[in-house]
Motif scaffolding. Structure first.
Motif, PDB file in Angstrom:
ATOM      1  N   VAL A  73       8.817 -10.350 -61.629  1.00 18.26           N
ATOM      2  CA  VAL A  73       7.560  -9.821 -61.095  1.00 18.26           C
ATOM      3  C   VAL A  73       6.582 -10.960 -60.819  1.00 18.26           C
ATOM      4  CG1 VAL A  73       5.580  -8.342 -61.572  1.00 18.26           C
ATOM      5  CG2 VAL A  73       7.874  -7.596 -62.224  1.00 18.26           C
ATOM      6  N   GLN A  74       6.496 -11.920 -61.741  1.00 24.21           N
ATOM      7  CA  GLN A  74       5.607 -13.063 -61.531  1.00 24.21           C
ATOM      8  C   GLN A  74       6.013 -13.859 -60.299  1.00 24.21           C
ATOM      9  OE1 GLN A  74       5.460 -15.421 -65.073  1.00 24.21           O
ATOM     10  NE2 GLN A  74       4.523 -13.819 -66.310  1.00 24.21           N
ATOM     11  N   LEU A  75       7.316 -14.059 -60.123  1.00 18.10           N
ATOM     12  CA  LEU A  75       7.797 -14.781 -58.940  1.00 18.10           C
ATOM     13  C   LEU A  75       7.428 -14.032 -57.666  1.00 18.10           C
ATOM     14  CD1 LEU A  75       9.461 -17.111 -57.775  1.00 18.10           C
ATOM     15  CD2 LEU A  75      11.510 -15.715 -58.092  1.00 18.10           C
ATOM     16  N   LEU A  76       7.566 -12.709 -57.683  1.00 18.23           N
ATOM     17  CA  LEU A  76       7.212 -11.905 -56.513  1.00 18.23           C
ATOM     18  C   LEU A  76       5.725 -12.021 -56.200  1.00 18.23           C
ATOM     19  CD1 LEU A  76       7.802  -9.713 -54.370  1.00 18.23           C
ATOM     20  CD2 LEU A  76       7.423  -8.003 -56.163  1.00 18.23           C
ATOM     21  N   MET A  77       4.889 -11.910 -57.218  1.00 15.81           N
ATOM     22  CA  MET A  77       3.443 -11.937 -57.002  1.00 15.81           C
ATOM     23  C   MET A  77       2.977 -13.314 -56.512  1.00 15.81           C
ATOM     24  SD  MET A  77       2.202  -9.665 -60.277  1.00 15.81           S
ATOM     25  CE  MET A  77       0.471  -9.712 -59.812  1.00 15.81           C
ATOM     26  N   PHE A  78       3.526 -14.388 -57.084  1.00 17.13           N
ATOM     27  CA  PHE A  78       3.147 -15.719 -56.625  1.00 17.13           C
ATOM     28  C   PHE A  78       3.643 -15.961 -55.194  1.00 17.13           C
ATOM     29  CE2 PHE A  78       2.678 -16.986 -61.187  1.00 17.13           C
ATOM     30  CZ  PHE A  78       1.361 -17.396 -61.095  1.00 17.13           C
ATOM     31  N   THR A  79       4.830 -15.438 -54.877  1.00 14.26           N
ATOM     32  CA  THR A  79       5.359 -15.614 -53.523  1.00 14.26           C
ATOM     33  C   THR A  79       4.465 -14.932 -52.497  1.00 14.26           C
ATOM     34  OG1 THR A  79       7.625 -15.743 -54.372  1.00 14.26           O
ATOM     35  CG2 THR A  79       7.355 -15.233 -52.034  1.00 14.26           C
ATOM     36  N   ILE A  80       4.084 -13.678 -52.799  1.00 10.86           N
ATOM     37  CA  ILE A  80       3.201 -12.944 -51.888  1.00 10.86           C
ATOM     38  C   ILE A  80       1.868 -13.666 -51.729  1.00 10.86           C
ATOM     39  CG2 ILE A  80       1.928 -10.786 -51.579  1.00 10.86           C
ATOM     40  CD1 ILE A  80       4.220  -9.357 -52.992  1.00 10.86           C
ATOM     41  N   ARG A  81       1.378 -14.195 -52.852  1.00 13.18           N
ATOM     42  CA  ARG A  81       0.062 -14.839 -52.818  1.00 13.18           C
ATOM     43  C   ARG A  81       0.068 -16.112 -51.982  1.00 13.18           C
ATOM     44  NH1 ARG A  81      -3.464 -17.592 -52.027  1.00 13.18           N
ATOM     45  NH2 ARG A  81      -5.321 -18.097 -53.250  1.00 13.18           N
ATOM     46  N   TYR A  82       1.143 -16.903 -52.050  1.00 14.08           N
ATOM     47  CA  TYR A  82       1.097 -18.232 -51.463  1.00 14.08           C
ATOM     48  C   TYR A  82       1.869 -18.369 -50.151  1.00 14.08           C
ATOM     49  CZ  TYR A  82      -1.375 -19.838 -55.526  1.00 14.08           C
ATOM     50  OH  TYR A  82      -2.330 -19.996 -56.478  1.00 14.08           O
ATOM     51  N   ILE A  83       2.458 -17.287 -49.654  1.00 13.29           N
ATOM     52  CA  ILE A  83       3.074 -17.355 -48.330  1.00 13.29           C
ATOM     53  C   ILE A  83       2.009 -17.668 -47.284  1.00 13.29           C
ATOM     54  CG2 ILE A  83       4.004 -15.885 -46.507  1.00 13.29           C
ATOM     55  CD1 ILE A  83       5.933 -14.728 -48.479  1.00 13.29           C
ATOM     56  N   GLU A  84       0.882 -16.993 -47.376  1.00 11.12           N
ATOM     57  CA  GLU A  84      -0.203 -17.228 -46.423  1.00 11.12           C
ATOM     58  C   GLU A  84      -0.763 -18.642 -46.580  1.00 11.12           C
ATOM     59  OE1 GLU A  84      -2.906 -16.668 -43.368  1.00 11.12           O
ATOM     60  OE2 GLU A  84      -1.104 -15.551 -43.948  1.00 11.12           O
ATOM     61  N   THR A  85      -0.819 -19.138 -47.812  1.00  3.27           N
ATOM     62  CA  THR A  85      -1.300 -20.505 -48.040  1.00  3.27           C
ATOM     63  C   THR A  85      -0.382 -21.525 -47.370  1.00  3.27           C
ATOM     64  OG1 THR A  85      -2.255 -19.832 -50.158  1.00  3.27           O
ATOM     65  CG2 THR A  85      -1.940 -22.184 -49.809  1.00  3.27           C
ATOM     66  N   LEU A  86       0.917 -21.329 -47.492  1.00  5.27           N
ATOM     67  CA  LEU A  86       1.868 -22.232 -46.844  1.00  5.27           C
ATOM     68  C   LEU A  86       1.766 -22.129 -45.319  1.00  5.27           C
ATOM     69  CD1 LEU A  86       5.010 -21.804 -49.130  1.00  5.27           C
ATOM     70  CD2 LEU A  86       3.450 -23.749 -49.023  1.00  5.27           C
ATOM     71  N   ARG A  87       1.529 -20.930 -44.825  1.00  6.83           N
ATOM     72  CA  ARG A  87       1.375 -20.777 -43.368  1.00  6.83           C
ATOM     73  C   ARG A  87       0.157 -21.553 -42.877  1.00  6.83           C
ATOM     74  NH1 ARG A  87      -1.177 -18.427 -39.416  1.00  6.83           N
ATOM     75  NH2 ARG A  87      -2.765 -17.647 -40.854  1.00  6.83           N
ATOM     76  N   GLU A  88      -0.937 -21.495 -43.635  1.00  3.36           N
ATOM     77  CA  GLU A  88      -2.125 -22.243 -43.249  1.00  3.36           C
ATOM     78  C   GLU A  88      -1.866 -23.748 -43.291  1.00  3.36           C
ATOM     79  OE1 GLU A  88      -5.127 -20.949 -45.907  1.00  3.36           O
ATOM     80  OE2 GLU A  88      -5.373 -18.968 -44.976  1.00  3.36           O
ATOM     81  N   GLU A  89      -1.116 -24.193 -44.289  1.00  2.00           N
ATOM     82  CA  GLU A  89      -0.778 -25.615 -44.379  1.00  2.00           C
ATOM     83  C   GLU A  89       0.077 -26.035 -43.193  1.00  2.00           C
ATOM     84  OE1 GLU A  89      -1.382 -29.174 -45.824  1.00  2.00           O
ATOM     85  OE2 GLU A  89      -2.051 -27.437 -46.973  1.00  2.00           O
TER      86      GLU A  89
END
Length: 264
Positions: free
Chosen positions: A156-172
């Motif tokens: 669950v933690q992996l899923l939540m962090f993935t959802i949270r930081y996909i957009e961050t990686l896209r911005e990068e």
């Protein structure tokens, strides 16, 4: 304490348009997750076209209750259909059977066409139902619901962090691509382009690692010990059980249509 809408869900509910108080967003997240999984499993097991059409109709009925913007949701579905369209077009030419027509010496079969239609209906029914039932939830609410269903906490933690930081990686990625364009980079079919994109991927990985270390340090400073604290308790209501009963009845109808076709 019952489930209360988060600020993100309230925003989505407002932008998605008004709907009845029996909307999907008012349901227990655990109920929504379980119903979505059961519906997806049943639909994937179907093979009768009539049952699959009914499954698509059931998913479509969930859309106005989900609070999702109808036009934006349908655009996403169209994007998914475009992704599998190429495979569906080729399927009649790769499955042996009764020929429909011949194109450039290759025969297209009716059996391949039916398989393509079956795949398209299955994909649309499952994806639309998942978007309505689970996709309309805030990521935190989804994670809390999965934890309440005894899903492994690490997953669950992996899923939540993935959802949270996909957009961050896209911005990068967007910033790095903009920097490459400013320096006059124009992609082509040459070794310079391949090396440049390799450097781009490598720089994204390096910056992602650096950001993850900063985030971990910030979370530790805020007292994070490896576990997310649940700030809300989920409670099933009469409305949840009515929704479950309606979905079970619909699933039983789909199974009945499939069984009738199998023994016909």
């Amino acid at each position: 304490m019952g489930h209360r809408l988060t600020s993100g869900e309230k925003t989505l509910r407002t932008t998605g348009g008004s709907f009845a108080t029996s909307g999907i967003m008012d349901l227990d997240p655990r109920v929504r997750i379980v119903v979505a999984v059961v519906f997806a499993v049943v639909v994937v097991a179907l093979s009768d076209l009539a049952a699959l059409v009914c499954a698509v109709a059931m998913s479509a009925l969930l859309l106005p209750l989900s609070g999702l913007p109808v036009r934006r949701t349908l655009k996403r579905m169209a994007g998914m259909d475009g992704f599998i369209l190429f495979m569906l077009v080729l399927l009649p030419f790769t499955v042996p059977g009764t020929p429909m027509f011949t194109l450039f010496g290759m025969a297209a079969s009716w059996q391949g066409l039916w398989q393509a239609v079956e795949i398209a209906l299955t994909a649309n029914a499952v994806i639309l139902a998942l978007m309505c039932l689970a996709g309309s939830m805030e990521p935190v609410t989804l994670g809390h619901g999965l934890l309440a269903l005894r899903v492994p906490e690490r997953l669950v933690q992996l899923l939540m962090f993935t959802i949270r930081y996909i957009e961050t990686l896209r911005e990068e990625y967007t910033r790095l691509r903009a920097a490459m364009k400013i320096r006059g980079f124009r992609p082509g079919t040459n070794w310079h382009t391949y090396r440049s994109f390799g450097y781009l991927v490598g720089m994204m990985l390096v910056r992602a690692l650096e950001r993850s270390e900063r985030v971990l340090g910030a979370m530790k400073c805020r007292g994070f010990t490896g576990r997310f604290v649940l700030l809300q308790d989920f409670r099933t209501t009469r409305q949840d059980w009515l929704f479950v009963a309606a979905m079970v009845a619909g699933v039983l109808v789909l199974i009945g249509i499939e069984v009738r076709h199998a023994f016909a």
